[in-house]
Design a protein around this motif. Structure first.
Motif, PDB file in Angstrom:
ATOM      1  N   LYS A  17       0.805  -1.216   0.000  1.00 35.16           N
ATOM      2  CA  LYS A  17       0.000   0.000   0.000  1.00 35.16           C
ATOM      3  C   LYS A  17       0.840   1.269   0.000  1.00 35.16           C
ATOM      4  O   LYS A  17       0.457   2.283  -0.593  1.00 35.16           O
ATOM      5  CB  LYS A  17      -0.940  -0.011   1.211  1.00 35.16           C
ATOM      6  N   ASN A  18       1.984   1.238   0.689  1.00 36.22           N
ATOM      7  CA  ASN A  18       2.860   2.414   0.747  1.00 36.22           C
ATOM      8  C   ASN A  18       4.289   2.014   0.359  1.00 36.22           C
ATOM      9  O   ASN A  18       5.258   2.459   0.970  1.00 36.22           O
ATOM     10  CB  ASN A  18       2.832   3.032   2.149  1.00 36.22           C
ATOM     11  N   ARG A 199      -1.501  -0.363  -9.268  1.00 38.02           N
ATOM     12  CA  ARG A 199      -2.513   0.680  -9.129  1.00 38.02           C
ATOM     13  C   ARG A 199      -3.855   0.274  -9.715  1.00 38.02           C
ATOM     14  O   ARG A 199      -4.906   0.755  -9.278  1.00 38.02           O
ATOM     15  CB  ARG A 199      -2.017   1.983  -9.756  1.00 38.02           C
ATOM     16  N   ASN A 202      -5.397  -1.379  -6.839  1.00 39.03           N
ATOM     17  CA  ASN A 202      -5.580  -0.541  -5.650  1.00 39.03           C
ATOM     18  C   ASN A 202      -6.160   0.795  -6.102  1.00 39.03           C
ATOM     19  O   ASN A 202      -5.433   1.758  -6.362  1.00 39.03           O
ATOM     20  CB  ASN A 202      -4.230  -0.332  -4.925  1.00 39.03           C
ATOM     21  N   LYS A 203      -7.478   0.846  -6.176  1.00 38.48           N
ATOM     22  CA  LYS A 203      -8.171   2.011  -6.707  1.00 38.48           C
ATOM     23  C   LYS A 203      -7.891   3.272  -5.900  1.00 38.48           C
ATOM     24  O   LYS A 203      -7.909   4.386  -6.435  1.00 38.48           O
ATOM     25  CB  LYS A 203      -9.669   1.748  -6.740  1.00 38.48           C
ATOM     26  N   ASP A 204      -7.601   3.124  -4.596  1.00 43.56           N
ATOM     27  CA  ASP A 204      -7.385   4.299  -3.750  1.00 43.56           C
ATOM     28  C   ASP A 204      -6.081   5.021  -4.094  1.00 43.56           C
ATOM     29  O   ASP A 204      -5.874   6.167  -3.688  1.00 43.56           O
ATOM     30  CB  ASP A 204      -7.376   3.904  -2.267  1.00 43.56           C
ATOM     31  N   LEU A 205      -5.180   4.347  -4.845  1.00 46.38           N
ATOM     32  CA  LEU A 205      -3.917   4.971  -5.220  1.00 46.38           C
ATOM     33  C   LEU A 205      -4.005   5.696  -6.562  1.00 46.38           C
ATOM     34  O   LEU A 205      -3.065   6.382  -6.952  1.00 46.38           O
ATOM     35  CB  LEU A 205      -2.808   3.896  -5.313  1.00 46.38           C
ATOM     36  N   GLN A 206      -5.128   5.538  -7.252  1.00 44.14           N
ATOM     37  CA  GLN A 206      -5.280   6.167  -8.564  1.00 44.14           C
ATOM     38  C   GLN A 206      -5.652   7.632  -8.396  1.00 44.14           C
ATOM     39  O   GLN A 206      -6.443   8.010  -7.540  1.00 44.14           O
ATOM     40  CB  GLN A 206      -6.354   5.449  -9.382  1.00 44.14           C
ATOM     41  N   GLU A 207      -5.047   8.472  -9.233  1.00 39.08           N
ATOM     42  CA  GLU A 207      -5.337   9.888  -9.194  1.00 39.08           C
ATOM     43  C   GLU A 207      -6.707  10.151  -9.821  1.00 39.08           C
ATOM     44  O   GLU A 207      -7.052   9.549 -10.835  1.00 39.08           O
ATOM     45  CB  GLU A 207      -4.270  10.682  -9.951  1.00 39.08           C
TER      46      GLU A 207
END
Length: 208
Positions: A17-18, A199, A202-207
């Motif tokens: 995640k990070n 990405r 992991n949808k939360d990392l998409q701009e």
């Protein structure tokens, strides 16, 4: 009252995640430089894990005694000392790999992942949390190195860890190793593919 630290997140968030390489986009230079073969990538990854974990602990232990205006110098001295130890151990027990890594082991000193974690985490947290943060970020970094090294050596040389894995029958049938894979630009392309897959999952990392 001190904020309670979630040790599980500290350790495991950098795995995916990070991740310092594919999320924070740090340490890319060494990914390009040492991943043409899997063995150097593996050794480099383990070296960074060791240096990052122990430098985090040392800085955390002495953080309250470090004058603010020289904290970066102190961090560099600690990292440099640990890198010298790692370099000497490699020369003693894995000389061939140490020769392949050449100056890149020494350049761990300037790896932005290390300096970033020392400044952002170890300077503000206790030793155990700092140790877990170092292990987590080191493993996250090493994991990307190993993935990139695996595909570059397999597709570029037909070997893994120096052992041939592509059967001779494939070559006799016309298979040819992709020489582009052992060139530095393909490391960047491989990392870009990993980032794209990561990405997309992991949808939360998409701009937006």
């Amino acid at each position: 009252m001190a904020e309670k630290i979630d040790y599980k997140n500290v350790l495991f968030n950098p795995f995916s995640k990070n991740n310092p390489v594919i999320v924070q986009i740090l340490g890319i230079c060494s990914v390009l430089a040492v991943t043409a073969k899997l063995a150097p990538a593996l050794v480099m990854g383990l070296s960074v894990i060791a240096v990052l974990a122990f430098s985090n602990v040392i800085i955390s232990l002495i953080r309250n005694t470090i004058p603010t205006n020289i904290r970066i110098i102190v961090q560099l001295v600690v990292v440099a000392g640990l890198v010298v130890i790692v370099s000497q151990l490699l020369q003693a027990y894995a000389y061939d790999v140490s020769k392949q890594l050449s100056v890149f082991i020494g350049l761990i000193i300037t790896n932005c992942i290390l300096m970033g974690r020392l400044e952002a985490f170890a300077m503000a947290n206790r030793p155990w949390a700092s140790f877990l943060d170092g292990i987590g970020n080191g493993v996250g970094y090493a994991g990307i190195l190993i993935i990139v090294g695996f595909f570059r050596e397999l597709l570029g040389s037909g070997t893994l860890l120096g052992y041939q894995v592509v059967p001779d029958s494939f070559y006799e049938a016309g298979y040819v190793n992709n020489g582009l894979m052992i060139l530095p630009p393909m490391a960047l392309v491989t990392v870009a593919c990993i980032i794209w897959v990561h990405r997309s999952r992991n949808k939360d990392l998409q701009e937006p």
